[in-house]
Design an enzyme around this catalytic site. Structure first.
Site, PDB file in Angstrom:
ATOM      1  N   GLU A 158      -1.813  -0.017   8.122  1.00 37.04           N
ATOM      2  CA  GLU A 158      -0.971  -1.058   7.540  1.00 37.04           C
ATOM      3  C   GLU A 158       0.168  -0.464   6.729  1.00 37.04           C
ATOM      4  O   GLU A 158       1.305  -0.950   6.781  1.00 37.04           O
ATOM      5  CB  GLU A 158      -1.814  -1.974   6.661  1.00 37.04           C
ATOM      6  N   GLU A 186       1.985 -12.015   5.267  1.00 35.46           N
ATOM      7  CA  GLU A 186       0.970 -11.373   6.093  1.00 35.46           C
ATOM      8  C   GLU A 186       1.403 -11.562   7.546  1.00 35.46           C
ATOM      9  O   GLU A 186       1.333 -12.664   8.091  1.00 35.46           O
ATOM     10  CB  GLU A 186      -0.398 -12.031   5.870  1.00 35.46           C
ATOM     11  N   HIS A 217       0.822  -1.210   0.000  1.00 42.07           N
ATOM     12  CA  HIS A 217       0.000   0.000   0.000  1.00 42.07           C
ATOM     13  C   HIS A 217       0.861   1.267   0.000  1.00 42.07           C
ATOM     14  O   HIS A 217       2.031   1.222  -0.366  1.00 42.07           O
ATOM     15  CB  HIS A 217      -1.000  -0.053   1.146  1.00 42.07           C
ATOM     16  N   HIS A 230       3.015  -7.286   4.369  1.00 42.98           N
ATOM     17  CA  HIS A 230       1.648  -6.835   4.618  1.00 42.98           C
ATOM     18  C   HIS A 230       1.226  -7.188   6.046  1.00 42.98           C
ATOM     19  O   HIS A 230       1.933  -7.878   6.770  1.00 42.98           O
ATOM     20  CB  HIS A 230       0.682  -7.498   3.632  1.00 42.98           C
TER      21      HIS A 230
END
Length: 278
Positions: A110, A241, A72, A165
């Site tokens: 995040e 993740e 992101h 992430h």
């Protein structure tokens, strides 16, 4: 990293609840050469040959290339038109360019977490002579799109690409990390090399005290066919993740300097171990 494309009329790389499902010690200095115990030769004897100077030691993975992909970006929420634009996602599919990512219930985003981890990992690797390439250089811009992130790894001819992430699973009880890899493989790099990178990452995180996911994948591994960054990669690639930002325990860890350092040290160690064995 659950996908969360923004409506075009409102402001809000890879996912929002990111899964869609829901260091090492410094090397010891080389010892000094031992003094010779051979007596000095007499005038008539042949002088001993001068010992060659041992080559200077260098870190075992010096010169290798790692691409770090912090998920992101901080400016995504203010550029909905760009972020919602469809781009190739592999396997004949398209996806939004990017998403805003998720956050803890207290508002820690995040994108900030992933950028902080990537910087810490990158600094540790660079200190050992590894060339580090980032898919983004700040946490205030927009994108890049998921297809561009894959292209950065391919163009760098990376020895490994690690996308970082954090998930945003709805259930607060869901917890644990998982490592995603492209499956079924679309090229040789997505086969055994990516699987080995995924296993090494999983094993190292687990050995460093992180629990594997209770809600995605199996034993910390997740085969995925829908993640553009993995589908479009021609280099060994995984997506990590790190945990569920909606879980109170994991959110507290991700929000703290000490917790982020723990993640960064484990990811750094996993990358080094993979490079050494590959």
């Amino acid at each position: 990293m659950r996908a969360n494309p923004l409506p075009l009329l409102t402001g809000l790389v890879l996912l929002t609840a990111c899964s869609g499902g829901g260091g090492s010690a410094p090397s010891a200095a080389a010892p000094s050469p031992a003094r010779s115990s051979i007596p000095a030769p007499s005038a008539s004897s042949t002088p001993p040959s001068t010992p060659s100077t041992p080559p200077s030691s260098s870190p075992p993975n010096a010169g290798k290339v790692i691409v770090l992909d912090p998920g992101h970006n901080g400016g995504n929420s203010t550029h909905p038109g760009e972020i919602n634009r469809k781009v190739p996602a592999g396997r004949g599919e398209t996806k939004p360019c990017n998403t805003t990512g998720t956050s803890t219930n207290a508002g820690y985003p995040e994108h900030a977490f992933t950028f902080a981890i990537a910087q810490e990992v990158g600094n540790a690797l660079a200190a050992k002579g590894i060339r580090v390439v980032y898919t983004r250089s700040d946490d205030s811009g927009t994108g890049p799109c998921v297809d561009k992130r894959a292209e950065i790894g391919n163009s760098a001819e990376a020895d490994a690409v690690v996308s970082i992430h954090a998930d945003g699973a709805t259930a607060a009880s869901a917890h644990g990390f998982h490592v995603a890899y492209s499956s079924p493989a679309l090229n040789a790099a997505q086969g055994e090399p990516s699987l080995e990178l995924a296993r090494t990452m999983r094993n190292t995180l687990r050995d460093n005290g992180f629990a594997t996911s209770t809600y995605v994948g199996s034993a910390g591994l997740s085969a995925r066919s829908d993640l553009a960054g993995l589908n479009l990669s021609t280099r060994p690639s995984v997506l990590v993740e790190c945990g569920n930002m909606r879980n109170a325990t994991e959110a507290a860890r991700m929000s703290s300097d000490i917790g982020r350092t723990r993640y960064a040290e484990a990811i750094t160690q996993a990358i080094e171990d993979y490079l050494t064995s590959s």
